[in-house]
Design a protein around this motif. Sequence first.
Motif, PDB file in Angstrom:
ATOM      1  N   MET A 136      -5.272   3.714   0.243  1.00  0.00           N
ATOM      2  CA  MET A 136      -5.845   3.155  -0.746  1.00  0.00           C
ATOM      3  C   MET A 136      -5.059   4.403  -2.045  1.00  0.00           C
ATOM      4  O   MET A 136      -5.550   4.672  -2.494  1.00  0.00           O
ATOM      5  CB  MET A 136      -7.388   2.612  -1.204  1.00  0.00           C
ATOM      6  N   ALA A 137      -4.902   2.834  -3.614  1.00  0.00           N
ATOM      7  CA  ALA A 137      -4.187   3.671  -4.887  1.00  0.00           C
ATOM      8  C   ALA A 137      -5.869   4.207  -5.193  1.00  0.00           C
ATOM      9  O   ALA A 137      -6.836   3.932  -5.025  1.00  0.00           O
ATOM     10  CB  ALA A 137      -3.852   3.208  -5.823  1.00  0.00           C
ATOM     11  N   HIS A 188      -9.000   2.920  -7.527  1.00  0.00           N
ATOM     12  CA  HIS A 188      -8.963   1.392  -7.069  1.00  0.00           C
ATOM     13  C   HIS A 188      -9.806   0.771  -6.494  1.00  0.00           C
ATOM     14  O   HIS A 188     -10.374   1.608  -5.147  1.00  0.00           O
ATOM     15  CB  HIS A 188      -7.858   0.911  -6.203  1.00  0.00           C
ATOM     16  N   GLU A 189     -10.390  -0.383  -6.812  1.00  0.00           N
ATOM     17  CA  GLU A 189     -11.961  -0.271  -6.204  1.00  0.00           C
ATOM     18  C   GLU A 189     -11.640  -1.846  -5.915  1.00  0.00           C
ATOM     19  O   GLU A 189     -11.780  -2.895  -6.277  1.00  0.00           O
ATOM     20  CB  GLU A 189     -13.296  -0.875  -7.539  1.00  0.00           C
TER      21      GLU A 189
END
Length: 120
Positions: free
Chosen positions: A1-2, A5-6
């Motif tokens: 995941m970046a 990022h949420e």
Amino acid sequence: MAAGHEPYISANENPKELTLRVILVGIVLGVLMTAANAYLGLYAGMTVSASIPAAVMSMIILRTMFKDVSILENNAVQTMASAGESLAAGVIFTVPALLVMNLWTSIQWMETLIIATLGG
């Protein structure tokens, strides 16, 4: 995941996704979109992708009827409606060709419906 990022729906949430209302609205919307796309395809000789209209109609229908609709339910209805209208293209372009080539002398409606439904 970046980094930073949420996700929209976090891993610890468990929203509704496939409910009876989703199945019913998806079937009705799928039938309407399939009929519209089949009519357009037979009349004008082309079909259109109805993914965006299906998504918009899904949100309008579900949100006016129910207040506790999740985005996953909207996604399921949109997918059902989009798949239904895509199925129409396979039928409306092959059945007339079979009739023109005299491979079918008449349309067997029930067999065609079963093949189109199970083939999609």
